[in-house]
Design a protein around this motif. Structure first.
Motif, PDB file in Angstrom:
ATOM      1  N   LEU A  74       0.853  -1.113  -0.061  1.00 35.49           N
ATOM      2  CA  LEU A  74       0.005   0.057   0.081  1.00 35.49           C
ATOM      3  C   LEU A  74       0.932   1.171   0.046  1.00 35.49           C
ATOM      4  O   LEU A  74       0.634   2.240  -0.688  1.00 35.49           O
ATOM      5  CB  LEU A  74      -0.894   0.058   1.135  1.00 35.49           C
ATOM      6  CG  LEU A  74      -1.624   1.109   1.280  1.00 35.49           C
ATOM      7  CD1 LEU A  74      -2.686   1.496   0.182  1.00 35.49           C
ATOM      8  CD2 LEU A  74      -2.562   1.208   2.730  1.00 35.49           C
ATOM      9  N   GLN A  75       1.956   1.307   0.901  1.00 32.91           N
ATOM     10  CA  GLN A  75       2.705   2.593   0.889  1.00 32.91           C
ATOM     11  C   GLN A  75       3.557   2.719  -0.185  1.00 32.91           C
ATOM     12  O   GLN A  75       4.088   4.015  -0.469  1.00 32.91           O
ATOM     13  CB  GLN A  75       3.560   2.510   2.166  1.00 32.91           C
ATOM     14  CG  GLN A  75       2.414   2.188   3.552  1.00 32.91           C
ATOM     15  CD  GLN A  75       1.686   3.609   3.596  1.00 32.91           C
ATOM     16  OE1 GLN A  75       2.315   4.755   3.251  1.00 32.91           O
ATOM     17  NE2 GLN A  75       0.610   3.533   4.346  1.00 32.91           N
ATOM     18  N   ASN A  76       4.065   1.699  -0.809  1.00 28.02           N
ATOM     19  CA  ASN A  76       5.215   1.628  -1.807  1.00 28.02           C
ATOM     20  C   ASN A  76       4.491   1.843  -3.459  1.00 28.02           C
ATOM     21  O   ASN A  76       5.480   2.193  -4.169  1.00 28.02           O
ATOM     22  CB  ASN A  76       6.070   0.538  -1.879  1.00 28.02           C
ATOM     23  CG  ASN A  76       6.925   0.555  -0.515  1.00 28.02           C
ATOM     24  OD1 ASN A  76       7.197   1.555  -0.223  1.00 28.02           O
ATOM     25  ND2 ASN A  76       6.946  -0.586  -0.142  1.00 28.02           N
ATOM     26  N   THR A  77       3.202   1.550  -3.724  1.00 27.24           N
ATOM     27  CA  THR A  77       2.683   1.694  -4.935  1.00 27.24           C
ATOM     28  C   THR A  77       2.261   3.318  -5.254  1.00 27.24           C
ATOM     29  O   THR A  77       2.089   3.952  -4.342  1.00 27.24           O
ATOM     30  CB  THR A  77       1.431   0.845  -5.060  1.00 27.24           C
ATOM     31  OG1 THR A  77       0.943   0.812  -6.293  1.00 27.24           O
ATOM     32  CG2 THR A  77       0.373   1.479  -4.066  1.00 27.24           C
ATOM     33  N   ASN A  78       2.399   3.708  -6.488  1.00 32.57           N
ATOM     34  CA  ASN A  78       2.025   4.603  -6.960  1.00 32.57           C
ATOM     35  C   ASN A  78       0.875   4.761  -7.920  1.00 32.57           C
ATOM     36  O   ASN A  78       0.617   5.477  -8.831  1.00 32.57           O
ATOM     37  CB  ASN A  78       3.275   5.706  -7.750  1.00 32.57           C
ATOM     38  CG  ASN A  78       3.615   4.879  -8.861  1.00 32.57           C
ATOM     39  OD1 ASN A  78       3.252   3.716  -9.177  1.00 32.57           O
ATOM     40  ND2 ASN A  78       4.843   5.245  -9.599  1.00 32.57           N
ATOM     41  N   ALA A  79       0.403   3.582  -7.909  1.00 34.13           N
ATOM     42  CA  ALA A  79      -0.776   2.928  -8.866  1.00 34.13           C
ATOM     43  C   ALA A  79      -2.169   3.384  -8.038  1.00 34.13           C
ATOM     44  O   ALA A  79      -2.286   2.416  -7.027  1.00 34.13           O
ATOM     45  CB  ALA A  79      -0.493   1.830  -9.476  1.00 34.13           C
ATOM     46  N   ALA A  80      -3.051   4.103  -8.368  1.00 36.36           N
ATOM     47  CA  ALA A  80      -4.297   4.262  -7.476  1.00 36.36           C
ATOM     48  C   ALA A  80      -5.106   3.118  -7.479  1.00 36.36           C
ATOM     49  O   ALA A  80      -5.574   2.606  -6.449  1.00 36.36           O
ATOM     50  CB  ALA A  80      -4.997   5.312  -8.216  1.00 36.36           C
ATOM     51  N   ALA A  81      -5.130   2.216  -8.584  1.00 39.13           N
ATOM     52  CA  ALA A  81      -5.889   0.954  -8.348  1.00 39.13           C
ATOM     53  C   ALA A  81      -5.361   0.136  -7.447  1.00 39.13           C
ATOM     54  O   ALA A  81      -6.054  -0.516  -6.731  1.00 39.13           O
ATOM     55  CB  ALA A  81      -5.713   0.385 -10.095  1.00 39.13           C
ATOM     56  N   VAL A  82      -3.978  -0.298  -7.501  1.00 37.77           N
ATOM     57  CA  VAL A  82      -3.437  -1.017  -6.370  1.00 37.77           C
ATOM     58  C   VAL A  82      -3.678  -0.536  -4.998  1.00 37.77           C
ATOM     59  O   VAL A  82      -3.879  -1.297  -4.251  1.00 37.77           O
ATOM     60  CB  VAL A  82      -2.006  -0.846  -6.479  1.00 37.77           C
ATOM     61  CG1 VAL A  82      -1.348  -2.069  -5.557  1.00 37.77           C
ATOM     62  CG2 VAL A  82      -1.453  -1.794  -7.979  1.00 37.77           C
ATOM     63  N   ALA A  83      -3.452   0.693  -4.749  1.00 36.96           N
ATOM     64  CA  ALA A  83      -4.028   1.510  -3.540  1.00 36.96           C
ATOM     65  C   ALA A  83      -5.548   1.130  -3.025  1.00 36.96           C
ATOM     66  O   ALA A  83      -5.478   0.826  -1.846  1.00 36.96           O
ATOM     67  CB  ALA A  83      -3.382   2.807  -3.695  1.00 36.96           C
TER      68      ALA A  83
END
Length: 330
Positions: A74-83
């Motif tokens: 959650l903290q390391n993604t920059n993809a909105a879908a993944v978050a």
């Protein structure tokens, strides 16, 4: 072209990450990667969510390791879908997780705090859809943070609880009841800040993942509304036994709640019973007259004190499991 390129990159990333997890024999991480793919428009399936949670259920060490993996993703993604999909997993734990998973979630991070998930500045502007989804990441994260904070105040994960809290709140002191009510109102205020729906540019259909998040929060609202009504009914019985400062605090909370009415009625499955109860309590609060020395009604008769009032100055610890009856039980 930008959207297509991003989609292809997302698929490649998902395949690479899942292959690596499979080779390293890490089934829980593999399940998590499948649930939190880069697919922008499809939410996690109930089957995949169930499989993921089952793989993480067990000992405290297993649950703690799983939450570390989830939060890292959650903290390391920059993809909105993944978050968003990670947040759906967190929400699923809050509502349906085992006691051990919920317990580990409640102490992560150990310091807690208002910025619990640290997503208030999340932004992704590679295309209009990502930009709009980013606003949903910020809003849903804030909702989950407040759910966790309110659950801490109440002492349990209340949104996953189907039992009535009438008996529980009747044993609270006035100050504790006001603290709980203030936290519930803050939760309602956060829900009312919901962004607009995201549309697919090709077919103008609403994003299915956003629809899923809206449905999840609407389900939360059913429980939140019930809890608010229970506490309002308790205040209604205690109005003659509140200190002047407590009345002022209650009036402020009622005003904040009333300010949410329009958006609640527009965006959620609403019940007139809630607003009738808010109005009724406000009217009864207005009829009470408080003086510095003792409380009296307008006609001059002194009000008797409840057990809740006599013990209201004491500091209670939730571990004590003490019950003090409200005025209506005298």
């Amino acid at each position: 072209m930008t959207k297509l390129k991003e989609l292809i990159i997302g698929i490649i990333k998902d395949k690479a990450s899942q292959s690596k997890a499979a080779l390293l024999s890490k089934p829980t991480k593999l399940f998590l990667l499948r649930v939190t793919s880069h697919d922008t428009f499809s939410p996690p399936t109930p089957k995949h969510l169930s499989t993921l949670i089952s793989s993480a259920d067990g000992s405290r060490a297993t649950a703690s390791t799983f939450l570390e993996i989830l939060m890292d993703r959650l903290q390391n993604t920059n993809a909105a879908a993944v978050a968003l999909k990670c947040l759906i997993v967190v929400h699923h734990i809050i509502n349906h997780g085992s006691f051990i998973l919920q317990d580990q979630l409640s102490v992560y991070p150990s310091a807690g705090g208002r910025n619990y998930l640290n997503l208030s500045n999340f932004r992704r502007n590679t295309n209009p859809t990502s930009w709009e989804l980013s606003s949903w990441v910020r809003w849903f994260a804030q909702h989950i943070e407040q759910l966790l904070c309110t659950s801490r105040v109440l002492g349990f994960f209340f949104v996953g609880n189907s039992e009535s809290s009438s008996e529980r709140v009747s044993g609270l002191t006035n100050s504790v009841l006001l603290t709980e009510f203030d936290s519930l109102v803050t939760l309602v205020e956060g829900i009312c800040k919901r962004p607009n729906h995201v549309y697919n540019d090709d077919d103008k259909n609403k994003n299915k993942m956003v629809d899923e998040i809206v449905n999840l929060v609407c389900e939360d609202w059913v429980v939140i509304e019930r809890e608010v009504c229970v506490e309002l009914s308790e205040f209604k019985e205690r109005l003659g036994f509140l200190e002047f400062g407590e009345v002022v605090e209650l009036v402020c909370c009622l005003k904040r709640l009333e300010d949410c009415r329009e958006k609640v009625m527009m965006n959620l499955v609403d019940s007139e019973a809630l607003w009738d109860l808010v109005s009724d309590v406000k009217v009864k609060v207005g009829l009470e007259v408080y003086k510095d020395k003792g409380r009296v009604r307008k006609e001059g008769r002194k009000l008797r004190f409840s057990e809740s009032h006599r013990f209201s100055a004491r500091v209670l610890d939730s571990r004590d499991f003490l019950r003090f009856p409200s005025g209506r039980l005298l």
